[in-house]
Scaffold this motif. Sequence first.
Motif, PDB file in Angstrom:
ATOM      1  N   SER A   1     -17.690 -37.129  42.619  1.00 50.87           N
ATOM      2  CA  SER A   1     -18.719 -36.635  43.696  1.00 50.87           C
ATOM      3  C   SER A   1     -18.742 -35.046  43.517  1.00 50.87           C
ATOM      4  CB  SER A   1     -18.556 -36.861  45.012  1.00 50.87           C
ATOM      5  OG  SER A   1     -17.368 -36.379  45.576  1.00 50.87           O
ATOM      6  N   VAL A   2     -19.674 -34.370  44.059  1.00 55.54           N
ATOM      7  CA  VAL A   2     -19.641 -32.877  43.947  1.00 55.54           C
ATOM      8  C   VAL A   2     -18.921 -32.290  45.075  1.00 55.54           C
ATOM      9  CG1 VAL A   2     -21.100 -30.961  43.850  1.00 55.54           C
ATOM     10  CG2 VAL A   2     -21.818 -33.087  42.765  1.00 55.54           C
ATOM     11  N   PRO A   3     -17.657 -31.436  44.918  1.00 52.75           N
ATOM     12  CA  PRO A   3     -17.011 -31.017  45.811  1.00 52.75           C
ATOM     13  C   PRO A   3     -17.786 -29.950  46.655  1.00 52.75           C
ATOM     14  CG  PRO A   3     -16.094 -30.184  43.579  1.00 52.75           C
ATOM     15  CD  PRO A   3     -17.359 -31.076  43.393  1.00 52.75           C
ATOM     16  N   ARG A   4     -17.408 -29.623  47.869  1.00 48.60           N
ATOM     17  CA  ARG A   4     -18.111 -28.412  48.420  1.00 48.60           C
ATOM     18  C   ARG A   4     -17.654 -27.206  48.181  1.00 48.60           C
ATOM     19  NH1 ARG A   4     -17.815 -28.903  55.111  1.00 48.60           N
ATOM     20  NH2 ARG A   4     -18.971 -27.042  55.579  1.00 48.60           N
ATOM     21  N   LYS A   5     -18.504 -26.445  47.765  1.00 52.09           N
ATOM     22  CA  LYS A   5     -18.287 -24.890  47.153  1.00 52.09           C
ATOM     23  C   LYS A   5     -18.391 -23.991  48.371  1.00 52.09           C
ATOM     24  CE  LYS A   5     -19.652 -26.247  42.652  1.00 52.09           C
ATOM     25  NZ  LYS A   5     -20.542 -27.339  42.641  1.00 52.09           N
ATOM     26  N   ALA A   6     -17.798 -22.729  48.188  1.00 50.92           N
ATOM     27  CA  ALA A   6     -17.893 -21.871  49.082  1.00 50.92           C
ATOM     28  C   ALA A   6     -19.054 -21.654  49.487  1.00 50.92           C
ATOM     29  CB  ALA A   6     -17.091 -20.411  48.594  1.00 50.92           C
ATOM     30  N   GLY A   7     -19.435 -21.513  50.795  1.00 52.68           N
ATOM     31  CA  GLY A   7     -20.820 -20.981  51.340  1.00 52.68           C
ATOM     32  C   GLY A   7     -21.839 -22.228  51.391  1.00 52.68           C
ATOM     33  N   MET A   8     -21.325 -23.323  51.035  1.00 48.61           N
ATOM     34  CA  MET A   8     -22.288 -24.584  51.108  1.00 48.61           C
ATOM     35  C   MET A   8     -22.212 -25.304  52.518  1.00 48.61           C
ATOM     36  SD  MET A   8     -21.922 -27.825  48.615  1.00 48.61           S
ATOM     37  CE  MET A   8     -22.173 -27.368  46.881  1.00 48.61           C
ATOM     38  N   GLU A   9     -23.064 -25.478  52.868  1.00 50.18           N
ATOM     39  CA  GLU A   9     -23.221 -25.995  54.600  1.00 50.18           C
ATOM     40  C   GLU A   9     -22.842 -27.657  54.241  1.00 50.18           C
ATOM     41  OE1 GLU A   9     -23.681 -24.798  57.382  1.00 50.18           O
ATOM     42  OE2 GLU A   9     -23.993 -22.647  56.333  1.00 50.18           O
ATOM     43  N   ARG A  10     -22.320 -28.178  55.274  1.00 47.03           N
ATOM     44  CA  ARG A  10     -22.019 -29.619  55.054  1.00 47.03           C
ATOM     45  C   ARG A  10     -23.391 -30.543  54.677  1.00 47.03           C
ATOM     46  NH1 ARG A  10     -17.793 -32.960  56.298  1.00 47.03           N
ATOM     47  NH2 ARG A  10     -18.088 -34.945  56.923  1.00 47.03           N
TER      48      ARG A  10
END
Length: 328
Positions: free
Chosen positions: A89-98
């Motif tokens: 899956s694609v990990p959460r990156k800085a600044g990305m909202e849930r």
Amino acid sequence: MKTPITVSVTGAAGQIGYALLFRIASGAMFGPDQPVNLRLIEIEPAMGALEGVIMELDDCAFPLLNEVVATSDLNVGFSGANWALLVGSVPRKAGMERADLLKINGGIFTGQGKAIAENAADDIRVVVVGNPCNTNALIAMNSAAGVPNDRFFAMTRLDENRAKSQLAAKANVHNSDITNMCIWGNHSATQYPDFTNAKIKGQPVTDFIKDQEWLEGEFISTVQQRGAAIIKARGASSAASAANGLVDTVRALTTPTPAGDWTSICVCSDGSYGIDAGLIASMPIFVKEDGSWDVVPGVEVDAFSREKIDASVQELRDEKAAVADLLA
Ligand code: NAI
């Protein structure tokens, strides 16, 4: 020699993939007499790394490993699959909202659900590990026309194992003395590890652990925050223990559950325990002799547990609402 089963793994070149594939190929997941075909699915940029992993699989000369296919084509990847282990899956990156994360991964799991429906074997079972795993499983399930809902699972076994290990350490007993441990709700920081129904040597946990404040506080938060604690300590997220949780999950689904015990797996709720029907939520499951599973009936939910379960289920409802347009 038994006929080989086909196991498709997404995110095969990732951290968990690296800890997982060797255990599948060695027989740890399906047993010492069950040959396997591996269909390893990655995105294009990771195909080079995947080639390296396959070279290492070759170098193990596993007696049970029958065939390995590497692909970024989902139709090839899920062709004839008996099991689909959706780890990538694609990990959460800085600044990305849930909500953005849910949408990005939603797109991935829509395509994978569709490809599973079109290409997998009739007995396909799907276990989602890639986060947010409950909602990713919900999307895959809703995209896989014709595949029964009871074939879709998401993983909270790592959380269950973490909870057992914490209780065992506190009570100064062995991990194997802990039974009836259930994780309820979402695989997230709202999950509820239920000590009220867990047993130590067949007795209530409180016979061994008198520290109620610890049970209601530090125990729960340690299990909920364990993933973050491992990232802090290791500089990378849990991988070997996650792969082990997946081995345990598949073994639990392919082995009758010991009488009186249960295991935690996120399944499509039938409305039991006040969890909305259709949500993929973690609850106590038992697997029968014929390989089918059911939700364990009659587990007592006291007021403390009710509040914790409700909070986690509310988060699942919110996640579902955020991806409503992806649920056909
Ligand atoms: P990783 O970043 O090392 O590997 C992920 C792999 O997935 C990468 O190789 C990437 O190229 C691949 N990938 C991305 N999009 C893909 C797609 N559309 N199709 C196929 N492959 C794709 O991550 P890691 O550490 O292996 O973790 C994988 C997932 O498992 C993460 O989402 C993580 O949050 C989750 N996880 C879940 C746990 C659980 O208990 N449910 C526990 C630990 C991790």
